[in-house]
Scaffold this active site. Structure first.
Site, PDB file in Angstrom:
ATOM      1  N   GLY A  22     -16.796 -29.587  32.694  1.00  0.00           N
ATOM      2  CA  GLY A  22     -16.492 -28.997  33.989  1.00  0.00           C
ATOM      3  C   GLY A  22     -17.330 -29.636  35.091  1.00  0.00           C
ATOM      4  O   GLY A  22     -17.759 -30.777  34.985  1.00  0.00           O
ATOM      5  N   GLY A  23     -17.584 -28.827  36.121  1.00  0.00           N
ATOM      6  CA  GLY A  23     -18.354 -29.322  37.277  1.00  0.00           C
ATOM      7  C   GLY A  23     -19.755 -29.756  36.889  1.00  0.00           C
ATOM      8  O   GLY A  23     -20.426 -30.465  37.661  1.00  0.00           O
ATOM      9  N   GLY A  26     -12.826 -65.501  48.782  1.00  0.00           N
ATOM     10  CA  GLY A  26     -13.547 -64.285  49.167  1.00  0.00           C
ATOM     11  C   GLY A  26     -14.561 -63.883  48.113  1.00  0.00           C
ATOM     12  O   GLY A  26     -15.615 -63.310  48.425  1.00  0.00           O
ATOM     13  N   ALA A  27     -14.248 -64.206  46.858  1.00  0.00           N
ATOM     14  CA  ALA A  27     -15.169 -63.847  45.778  1.00  0.00           C
ATOM     15  C   ALA A  27     -16.475 -64.631  45.917  1.00  0.00           C
ATOM     16  O   ALA A  27     -17.556 -64.115  45.635  1.00  0.00           O
ATOM     17  CB  ALA A  27     -14.517 -64.119  44.428  1.00  0.00           C
TER      18      ALA A  27
HETATM   19  C1  HXC Z   1     -21.501 -18.847  28.491  1.00  0.00           C
HETATM   20  C2  HXC Z   1     -21.297 -20.192  26.670  1.00  0.00           C
HETATM   21  C3  HXC Z   1     -20.700 -21.191  27.432  1.00  0.00           C
HETATM   22  C4  HXC Z   1     -20.522 -20.933  28.808  1.00  0.00           C
HETATM   23  C5  HXC Z   1     -20.829 -21.890  25.411  1.00  0.00           C
HETATM   24  N1  HXC Z   1     -21.349 -20.653  25.425  1.00  0.00           N
HETATM   25  N2  HXC Z   1     -20.418 -22.240  26.625  1.00  0.00           N
HETATM   26  N3  HXC Z   1     -21.685 -19.024  27.185  1.00  0.00           N
HETATM   27  N4  HXC Z   1     -20.944 -19.742  29.290  1.00  0.00           N
HETATM   28  N5  HXC Z   1     -19.987 -21.842  29.615  1.00  0.00           N
HETATM   29  C6  HXC Z   1     -21.901 -19.915  24.309  1.00  0.00           C
HETATM   30  C7  HXC Z   1     -20.830 -19.503  23.312  1.00  0.00           C
HETATM   31  O1  HXC Z   1     -20.211 -18.310  23.737  1.00  0.00           O
HETATM   32  C8  HXC Z   1     -21.650 -19.292  22.073  1.00  0.00           C
HETATM   33  O2  HXC Z   1     -22.280 -18.043  22.202  1.00  0.00           O
HETATM   34  C9  HXC Z   1     -22.724 -20.368  22.191  1.00  0.00           C
HETATM   35  O3  HXC Z   1     -22.759 -20.731  23.557  1.00  0.00           O
HETATM   36  C10 HXC Z   1     -22.419 -21.594  21.378  1.00  0.00           C
HETATM   37  O4  HXC Z   1     -21.105 -22.008  21.698  1.00  0.00           O
HETATM   38  P1  HXC Z   1     -20.003 -22.355  20.579  1.00  0.00           P
HETATM   39  O5  HXC Z   1     -18.685 -22.294  21.259  1.00  0.00           O
HETATM   40  O6  HXC Z   1     -20.215 -21.510  19.389  1.00  0.00           O
HETATM   41  O7  HXC Z   1     -20.420 -23.844  20.227  1.00  0.00           O
HETATM   42  P2  HXC Z   1     -19.517 -25.070  19.859  1.00  0.00           P
HETATM   43  O8  HXC Z   1     -18.491 -24.679  18.860  1.00  0.00           O
HETATM   44  O9  HXC Z   1     -20.455 -26.186  19.524  1.00  0.00           O
HETATM   45  O10 HXC Z   1     -18.735 -25.438  21.215  1.00  0.00           O
HETATM   46  C11 HXC Z   1     -19.405 -25.876  22.348  1.00  0.00           C
HETATM   47  C12 HXC Z   1     -18.444 -25.945  23.567  1.00  0.00           C
HETATM   48  C13 HXC Z   1     -17.721 -24.577  23.727  1.00  0.00           C
HETATM   49  C14 HXC Z   1     -17.433 -27.051  23.314  1.00  0.00           C
HETATM   50  C15 HXC Z   1     -19.277 -26.315  24.775  1.00  0.00           C
HETATM   51  O11 HXC Z   1     -18.687 -23.548  23.689  1.00  0.00           O
HETATM   52  C16 HXC Z   1     -16.983 -24.482  25.002  1.00  0.00           C
HETATM   53  O12 HXC Z   1     -15.870 -25.005  25.137  1.00  0.00           O
HETATM   54  N6  HXC Z   1     -17.577 -23.775  25.985  1.00  0.00           N
HETATM   55  C17 HXC Z   1     -16.954 -23.610  27.262  1.00  0.00           C
HETATM   56  C18 HXC Z   1     -17.033 -24.880  28.041  1.00  0.00           C
HETATM   57  C19 HXC Z   1     -16.540 -24.680  29.432  1.00  0.00           C
HETATM   58  O13 HXC Z   1     -15.319 -24.623  29.648  1.00  0.00           O
HETATM   59  N7  HXC Z   1     -17.478 -24.421  30.340  1.00  0.00           N
HETATM   60  C20 HXC Z   1     -17.179 -24.076  31.650  1.00  0.00           C
HETATM   61  C21 HXC Z   1     -16.782 -25.324  32.330  1.00  0.00           C
HETATM   62  S1  HXC Z   1     -16.498 -25.037  33.992  1.00  0.00           S
HETATM   63  P3  HXC Z   1     -22.666 -17.106  21.001  1.00  0.00           P
HETATM   64  O14 HXC Z   1     -22.345 -15.728  21.488  1.00  0.00           O
HETATM   65  O15 HXC Z   1     -21.886 -17.502  19.813  1.00  0.00           O
HETATM   66  O16 HXC Z   1     -24.118 -17.319  20.857  1.00  0.00           O
HETATM   67  C22 HXC Z   1     -17.940 -25.342  34.668  1.00  0.00           C
HETATM   68  C23 HXC Z   1     -17.877 -25.173  36.097  1.00  0.00           C
HETATM   69  C24 HXC Z   1     -19.117 -25.727  36.666  1.00  0.00           C
HETATM   70  O17 HXC Z   1     -18.890 -25.655  34.072  1.00  0.00           O
HETATM   71  C25 HXC Z   1     -18.905 -25.802  38.094  1.00  0.00           C
HETATM   72  C26 HXC Z   1     -20.082 -26.406  38.717  1.00  0.00           C
HETATM   73  C27 HXC Z   1     -19.736 -26.880  40.059  1.00  0.00           C
END
Ligand code: HXC
Length: 517
Positions: free
Chosen positions: A171-172, A405-406
């Site tokens: 994500g971001g 130009g290069a």
């Molecule tokens: C809260 C999160 C989390 C998140 C993971 N966890 N990502 N908790 N917010 N973004 C937690 C899970 O719930 C889990 O909690 C623990 O971390 C481990 O994650 P798992 O899923 O069990 O691990 P794994 O199978 O290795 O997968 C990792 C992962 C997956 C691929 C990163 O967790 C995932 O897809 N997470 C979401 C990614 C995502 O979409 N993030 C938001 C992106 S948007 P428990 O309860 O089991 O301990 C973004 C916007 C930012 O970031 C904007 C900024 C400008």
């Protein structure tokens, strides 16, 4: 509570902090082939040098069971320490606690680390391993990211920023690394804006994590990553190596280091490195490695746009930034990707007082609709902009082709290079002889009995009279023509004279230019 009890309580809390999300999660991290944030810290900084920043920080989120999920440090380690005696600021995300997700306080720690680095004028190093914005914290998490980005931008060009991705970066979240100067990715890491599930839902495309944003994709295709490494340990070693080429901030010079390689060493093999046939390729990295201090060339973005080669090296112990065309790939043509690669590197070197040595062998910009439609005009302009803007010492060696130009773009005299030299093999002209004679001798060739033989003669004549380096040298566009084996000595001598060069004050004042991005 007695003082003794209070101290043992503190010791207990410190130990708790080291456990992050608990033993089970640590084991899971190891099973996934990754080190924990604490293990990475131990490998990264000199022992006993680390000072924590906000060691006992915790989130203050409510709801979604967050009241019960707390850890000291909020899933990130942050502070200052030394690496081989040099001061650095570091932050390391701890995937074992809530997937290293970035909540308000986690973000605050990172933003404060960048701010501290900026205040102290020291490099900032991040090790990312995170699921991105902490979903439970909503907009507070986004605010946190925004502040990290803000400080990344404030620090840009002032202190080096290096980020190693050692797990997910989704994500971001990708934009903090993207705002840094160098991204290192381990083979197990990935970076993307939208994950496979979102891609499937949005456009129906089935794609794996690796295909979407694995390290190989970012190292070779997108150009997002500057280095790809096998694992966490290799990533940490590379951070240390990279640092040896960089100053701590933009008012320091890069670190000088005696290499024991005689700067006056002449390498005879250079005299036969360019093939007699001007259409034959050769690997420009052999030229670079023969000229710079032995074993010091660290190539950056090796797999991305390999028609250009960039990297750091030492010359007589001084750090230099090397930019070269690579005749072994696409004949060394410039294109969209190589333009981005070169211009960004030139700007980095300029920001951090690293002299630029350019090795030119370029037949031109890559022709075709895909390049034109992709904006090669806009992208190619960046190279011109970056070279003209750079005030660090700029020395250019024309090895062979230098067309159109290069030629101008690749650090020519006309864009402010301090010294431009050519090898006797140089061909400097508006275009290659074959194309040129087809235009200027069109009528003669059409009438000729044996047009092939005549074309050969014209090509030879053009090479001898127009494209020759003596012609450019007679105009002063080329300062000298070198026997290739003299190049190392020449570069070292000119570099020594240029080290105290100060050009930046002669530029007209402005807020900033508008780089053609
Ligand atoms: C809260 C999160 C989390 C998140 C993971 N966890 N990502 N908790 N917010 N973004 C937690 C899970 O719930 C889990 O909690 C623990 O971390 C481990 O994650 P798992 O899923 O069990 O691990 P794994 O199978 O290795 O997968 C990792 C992962 C997956 C691929 C990163 O967790 C995932 O897809 N997470 C979401 C990614 C995502 O979409 N993030 C938001 C992106 S948007 P428990 O309860 O089991 O301990 C973004 C916007 C930012 O970031 C904007 C900024 C400008």
């Amino acid at each position: 509570m007695s003082i003794k009890e209070k101290i043992s309580e503190l010791v207990k809390h410190r130990e708790e902090a080291k456990l992050g999300g608990g033993i089970e999660r640590i084991e899971k991290q190891h099973t996934a082939g990754k080190l924990t944030a604490w293990e990475r810290l131990e490998l990264l900084v000199d022992s006993d040098s680390f000072i924590h920043l906000g060691r006992f920080i915790q989130h203050r989120a409510m709801g979604f069971g967050m009241e019960k999920r707390r850890a000291y440090g909020d899933g990130v380690i942050a502070g200052i320490g030394t690496i081989n005696g040099r001061k650095v600021a570091v932050y390391l995300q701890d995937f074992t606690f809530m997937g290293g997700s970035v909540g308000e306080m986690h973000a605050l720690r990172i933003a404060n680390t960048v701010r501290t680095a900026l205040k102290l004028g020291i490099p900032v190093i991040g090790i990312n391993d995170s699921g991105g914005a902490r979903i439970q914290e909503g907009v507070d998490s986004l605010k946190g990211y925004g502040e990290i980005f803000y400080w990344n931008v404030m620090a840009s060009g002032v202190i080096p920023q290096i980020v190693a991705i050692m797990g997910p970066c989704a994500g971001g979240a990708v934009y903090s690394p993207a705002l840094a100067d160098f991204i290192i990715m381990t083979k197990r890491s990935f970076m993307f804006i939208t994950g496979p599930k979102v891609v499937k839902a949005a456009i129906g495309e089935e794609v794996s994590f690796e295909e979407l944003g694995g390290a190989e994709i970012h190292a070779a295709k997108s150009g997002v990553a500057h280095f790809i490494v096998e694992d966490d340990r290799a990533g940490i070693e590379l951070i240390k190596k990279l640092l040896t080429y960089l100053p701590s901030n933009n008012i320091e010079d890069p670190p000088y280091k005696e290499t024991g390689d005689d700067p006056y060493r002449e390498d005879e093999s250079l005299n036969s490195i360019i093939p007699d046939d001007p259409l034959k390729p050769y690997d420009v990295r052999n030229v670079i490695n023969s000229i710079v201090d032995r074993g010091t060339f660290l190539e950056v973005q090796e797999h991305f746009a390999p028609n250009a080669v960039i990297g750091f090296a030492r010359l007589g112990g001084y750090v230099i930034g090397v930019v070269a065309n690579q005749p072994a790939v696409m004949a060394g043509c410039l294109d969209i990707d190589s333009s981005d690669k070169i211009s960004r590197f030139v700007r980095f070197c300029d920001s951090f007082n690293i002299p630029i040595v350019t090795f030119m062998d370029v037949p031109g910009f890559l022709p075709g609709t895909s390049q034109e439609h992709g904006g090669v005009i806009r992208h190619g302009a960046k190279i011109i902009y970056a070279y003209a803007e750079a005030t660090v010492p700029k020395i250019t060696v024309i090895l062979r082709k230098a067309y159109g130009g290069a030629y101008i773009a690749m650090g020519s005299k006309h864009l402010g290079a301090d010294y431009v030299v050519a090898w006797p093999t140089a061909e400097i002209a508006v275009m290659g002889p074959e194309g040129a004679i087809g235009i200027i001798y069109k009528r003669e060739l059409a009438k000729a009995e044996n047009p092939e033989e005549l074309a050969k003669q014209f090509v030879e004549k053009y090479r001898k009279e127009v494209a020759t380096p003596y012609f450019s040298a007679s105009r002063g566009y080329v300062d000298d023509i070198l026997i290739p084996s003299e190049t190392r000595k020449y570069l070292y001598q000119t570099l020594e004279y240029l080290l105290d060069k100060r050009e930046k004050h002669s530029r007209p004042p402005r807020k900033h230019g508008i780089m053609p991005v």
